[in-house]
Design an enzyme around this catalytic site. Structure first.
Site, short mmCIF file in Angstrom:
data_model
loop_
_atom_site.label_atom_id
_atom_site.label_comp_id
_atom_site.label_asym_id
_atom_site.label_seq_id
_atom_site.Cartn_x
_atom_site.Cartn_y
_atom_site.Cartn_z
N GLU A 93 -5.48 12.15 -31.60
CA GLU A 93 -4.42 11.44 -30.87
C GLU A 93 -4.94 10.86 -29.56
O GLU A 93 -5.76 11.46 -28.88
CB GLU A 93 -3.29 12.42 -30.52
CG GLU A 93 -2.50 12.91 -31.69
CD GLU A 93 -1.35 13.80 -31.24
OE1 GLU A 93 -0.98 13.74 -30.05
OE2 GLU A 93 -0.85 14.56 -32.07
N CYS A 114 -4.95 8.02 -22.33
CA CYS A 114 -5.12 9.47 -22.42
C CYS A 114 -6.00 9.75 -23.63
O CYS A 114 -5.63 9.44 -24.77
CB CYS A 114 -3.76 10.15 -22.56
SG CYS A 114 -3.85 11.95 -22.61
N CYS A 121 -7.85 22.36 -30.58
CA CYS A 121 -8.22 23.05 -29.35
C CYS A 121 -8.33 24.55 -29.61
O CYS A 121 -7.50 25.12 -30.33
CB CYS A 121 -7.18 22.78 -28.25
SG CYS A 121 -7.64 23.46 -26.64
N CYS A 125 -3.19 27.34 -25.44
CA CYS A 125 -2.09 27.45 -24.48
C CYS A 125 -0.77 27.54 -25.24
O CYS A 125 -0.52 26.75 -26.15
CB CYS A 125 -2.09 26.24 -23.54
SG CYS A 125 -3.57 26.14 -22.51
N CYS A 128 1.61 24.43 -25.97
CA CYS A 128 0.98 23.16 -26.35
C CYS A 128 0.78 23.09 -27.85
O CYS A 128 0.37 24.07 -28.49
CB CYS A 128 -0.37 23.05 -25.63
SG CYS A 128 -1.28 21.55 -26.04
N CYS A 342 0.51 16.55 -26.02
CA CYS A 342 -0.75 16.71 -26.74
C CYS A 342 -0.55 17.39 -28.10
O CYS A 342 0.02 18.46 -28.19
CB CYS A 342 -1.71 17.56 -25.91
SG CYS A 342 -2.18 16.82 -24.36
#
Length: 359
Positions: A93, A114, A121, A125, A128, A342
């Protein structure tokens, strides 16, 4: 057999070393880079002022490729999120954020992109979407640059402001990131000034130490989101390995010798980190780091339990920080209507591909 490396992933230093090894001069390297970045050709045959032998040499060792654009979602606020497919099928993305008005009130030509640095990831987190499917791999230098080229195709204008705030932790992919930064900032590359580039980190201390030694004046944003270890432990697993007692000193190290203020990114999550006490803890850290604060009311992610605080609660938190004479802004997530936080678009696409639906 591995595909040839991308010509768009070669720094000036690397291309010069290759051409020198094959008996060519620095002037030839400059010509090649001029064709790639100024004239934006997409074949070596188009490099009309190069000798045929050099064009053949380049074609034997390098190639052109831009990631396939799979989806584009436009937002009411002119933000556009797009999903690109890498050559191994991985989905990445990126978000284009035009600035409609400049600080002087005139029409702005700024186009912010961005950029993602990883497929997924590993840092997980809790608020997220990027980490819900885990980390698949690092993006290569060429794949990072490819997002910029794709964005310019969509926007039909040059990107001139870049934030590494997309999927992934940029500083855990430091080597590929560093090469991408050289290409982005070089006057023989994309020629975007270092102060128009921001790297966001969740608090990856080893990468921050490398960034502190990096010579260019890249801006830094720290995804703090909690001003105590208790809060960060709850929502940011990275804090258990590198707590605030390790993170803050390395941020001070980054600040030394730079005429820059780091930005503390702070997503406001209802009943987690939005109390007056949380605000006072944040103020203490911001004062110690001479930092500015960017408050972001939480952008809801389907399948996660976190909620956005009320407007009144957000304003009260902002006012408490402002009263302490800390530079503070309240930034509402652009693209809220297109799931621009995100990882949201990639998550939905992966779930559709696997025959599942969002929770």
């Amino acid at each position: 057999m591995s595909p040839l490396p991308l010509i768009t992933a070669q720094t000036e230093e690397k291309l010069l070393a290759f051409l020198t090894e094959h008996g060519h001069t620095k002037f030839r390297a400059q010509q090649v880079l001029d064709w790639v970045w100024r004239k934006r050709v997409t074949t070596f045959d188009a490099m009309s002022n190069l000798p045929p032998a050099l064009k053949n040499l380049l074609a034997e060792h390098f190639r052109f490729h831009t990631p396939e654009i799979v989806e584009i979602h436009g937002s009411a606020d002119t933000t556009r999120k797009f999903l690109t497919k890498m050559e191994d099928g991985s989905l990445v993305e990126s978000v284009i954020i035009p600035a409609a008005v400049a600080e002087n009130g005139e029409k702005s030509e700024r186009v912010t992109l961005c950029v993602s640095s990883q497929v997924g990831c590993a840092f997980g987190c809790k608020f997220c979407a990027s980490g819900l499917l885990g980390l698949k791999r690092h993006l290569t230098t060429g794949e990072i640059i490819g997002q910029i080229l794709s964005a310019e195709t969509i926007a039909e204008k040059r990107v001139n402001n870049i934030v590494f705030m997309g999927m992934g932790e940029p500083l855990s992919n430091f080597d590929n990131l560093a090469d991408a930064l050289e290409i982005i900032t070089s006057h023989r590359g994309l020629e975007i000034g270092a102060r128009h580039i921001t790297i966001s980190t969740s608090g990856f201390v080893p990468g921050l130490k490398k960034l502190a030694a990096y010579p260019r004046q890249i801006r830094l944003a720290v995804s703090l989101h909690g001003a105590t270890d208790e809060v960060r432990d709850q929502i940011m697993p990275v804090n258990k390995k590198w707590p605030l007692s390790q993170l803050i000193p390395v941020l001070e190290e980054w600040s030394r010798g730079r005429n820059q203020m780091p930005t503390l990114e702070y997503i406001l999550i209802r009943d987690i980190n939005d109390s007056p006490k949380d605000a006072s803890h944040l103020v203490r850290i911001a004062k110690r780091l001479h930092a500015k604060v960017n408050l972001i009311p939480y952008n809801t992610v389907e399948g996660l339990p976190w909620k956005r605080p009320s407007e009144e609660r957000c304003r009260s938190f902002r006012d408490a920080v402002h009263k302490a004479r800390i530079p503070v802004t309240m930034r509402y997530e652009k693209g809220h209507d297109i799931n621009a936080a995100c990882g949201q678009l990639r998550l939905r696409k992966e779930q559709e591909k696997n025959g599942s639906t969002p929770r």
